[in-house]
Design a protein around this motif. Sequence first.
Motif, PDB file in Angstrom:
ATOM      1  N   THR A 136      -2.290  -5.075   2.232  1.00 52.74           N
ATOM      2  CA  THR A 136      -2.074  -5.170   3.286  1.00 52.74           C
ATOM      3  C   THR A 136      -0.171  -5.488   3.144  1.00 52.74           C
ATOM      4  OG1 THR A 136      -4.079  -4.638   4.521  1.00 52.74           O
ATOM      5  CG2 THR A 136      -2.232  -5.275   5.986  1.00 52.74           C
ATOM      6  N   GLN A 137      -1.069  -7.123   2.634  1.00 59.22           N
ATOM      7  CA  GLN A 137      -0.124  -8.438   2.410  1.00 59.22           C
ATOM      8  C   GLN A 137       1.594  -7.657   1.856  1.00 59.22           C
ATOM      9  OE1 GLN A 137      -0.797 -11.469   1.123  1.00 59.22           O
ATOM     10  NE2 GLN A 137       0.738 -12.653   1.956  1.00 59.22           N
ATOM     11  N   GLN A 138       1.048  -6.384   0.976  1.00 55.29           N
ATOM     12  CA  GLN A 138       1.804  -5.957  -0.032  1.00 55.29           C
ATOM     13  C   GLN A 138       2.556  -4.872   1.090  1.00 55.29           C
ATOM     14  OE1 GLN A 138       0.368  -3.638  -3.549  1.00 55.29           O
ATOM     15  NE2 GLN A 138       1.790  -3.861  -4.813  1.00 55.29           N
ATOM     16  N   ARG A 139       2.187  -4.154   1.532  1.00 55.89           N
ATOM     17  CA  ARG A 139       2.979  -3.410   1.710  1.00 55.89           C
ATOM     18  C   ARG A 139       4.121  -4.077   3.168  1.00 55.89           C
ATOM     19  NH1 ARG A 139      -1.432   0.477   4.035  1.00 55.89           N
ATOM     20  NH2 ARG A 139      -1.593   1.252   1.953  1.00 55.89           N
ATOM     21  N   ASN A 140       3.272  -5.016   3.355  1.00 53.95           N
ATOM     22  CA  ASN A 140       4.247  -5.658   5.071  1.00 53.95           C
ATOM     23  C   ASN A 140       5.427  -6.094   4.249  1.00 53.95           C
ATOM     24  OD1 ASN A 140       2.391  -5.057   6.881  1.00 53.95           O
ATOM     25  ND2 ASN A 140       1.795  -6.555   6.893  1.00 53.95           N
ATOM     26  N   VAL A 141       5.324  -6.665   3.280  1.00 53.12           N
ATOM     27  CA  VAL A 141       6.439  -7.372   2.529  1.00 53.12           C
ATOM     28  C   VAL A 141       7.257  -5.856   1.587  1.00 53.12           C
ATOM     29  CG1 VAL A 141       7.308  -8.308   0.103  1.00 53.12           C
ATOM     30  CG2 VAL A 141       5.012  -9.149   1.565  1.00 53.12           C
ATOM     31  N   SER A 142       6.960  -5.192   1.734  1.00 57.20           N
ATOM     32  CA  SER A 142       8.135  -3.560   0.831  1.00 57.20           C
ATOM     33  C   SER A 142       8.540  -3.240   2.114  1.00 57.20           C
ATOM     34  CB  SER A 142       6.910  -2.963   0.325  1.00 57.20           C
ATOM     35  OG  SER A 142       5.819  -2.550   0.882  1.00 57.20           O
ATOM     36  N   MET A 143       7.475  -3.419   3.297  1.00 56.73           N
ATOM     37  CA  MET A 143       8.547  -2.486   4.628  1.00 56.73           C
ATOM     38  C   MET A 143       9.536  -3.465   4.882  1.00 56.73           C
ATOM     39  SD  MET A 143       7.573  -0.008   5.604  1.00 56.73           S
ATOM     40  CE  MET A 143       7.554  -0.095   7.371  1.00 56.73           C
ATOM     41  N   LEU A 144       9.884  -5.003   4.581  1.00 58.95           N
ATOM     42  CA  LEU A 144      10.834  -6.295   5.257  1.00 58.95           C
ATOM     43  C   LEU A 144      11.419  -5.686   4.549  1.00 58.95           C
ATOM     44  CD1 LEU A 144       8.406  -9.307   6.156  1.00 58.95           C
ATOM     45  CD2 LEU A 144       9.909  -7.775   7.732  1.00 58.95           C
ATOM     46  N   LEU A 145      11.435  -6.491   2.590  1.00 56.20           N
ATOM     47  CA  LEU A 145      12.285  -6.105   1.904  1.00 56.20           C
ATOM     48  C   LEU A 145      13.428  -4.654   1.965  1.00 56.20           C
ATOM     49  CD1 LEU A 145      13.399  -6.550  -0.786  1.00 56.20           C
ATOM     50  CD2 LEU A 145      12.159  -5.187  -1.977  1.00 56.20           C
TER      51      LEU A 145
END
Length: 121
Positions: free
Chosen positions: A5-14
């Motif tokens: 979930t954290q990895q998905r959030n970081v990729s969405m922010l990027l």
Amino acid sequence: MAFRTQQRNVSMLLLLSVCLHFMTENRTAAISLREKCECIEETGSVQWRKIKDYTIIPKDAFCNKVQIILQLIDKRVCLNPESKKGKQLQRCWKRIEFNTRKKKVCLLKRKRNGPKSPKKN
């Protein structure tokens, strides 16, 4: 599970930051474009021998008329594209196929080598 979930959030922010970067860059590029006609006042004729250079700007989205900007010896003026000299310059510009290397040819006075009329007695 929390790591995904954290990895998905970081990729969405990027992805969001990259999109914002391109949107902002396009907006600043649009501001720097010419937004209106350069020629406000036009003259109908000029002395041909005083023209040092010229620029013909075709109709575009920002200005709905052809603009002919002449560089004279001492100043810049706009020539009316519907005047006799304006039409002559546009025809020559089309004839040389918009080649900037040949544009001085349009400023030379042409000698008319037509058939000589017979002498009347």
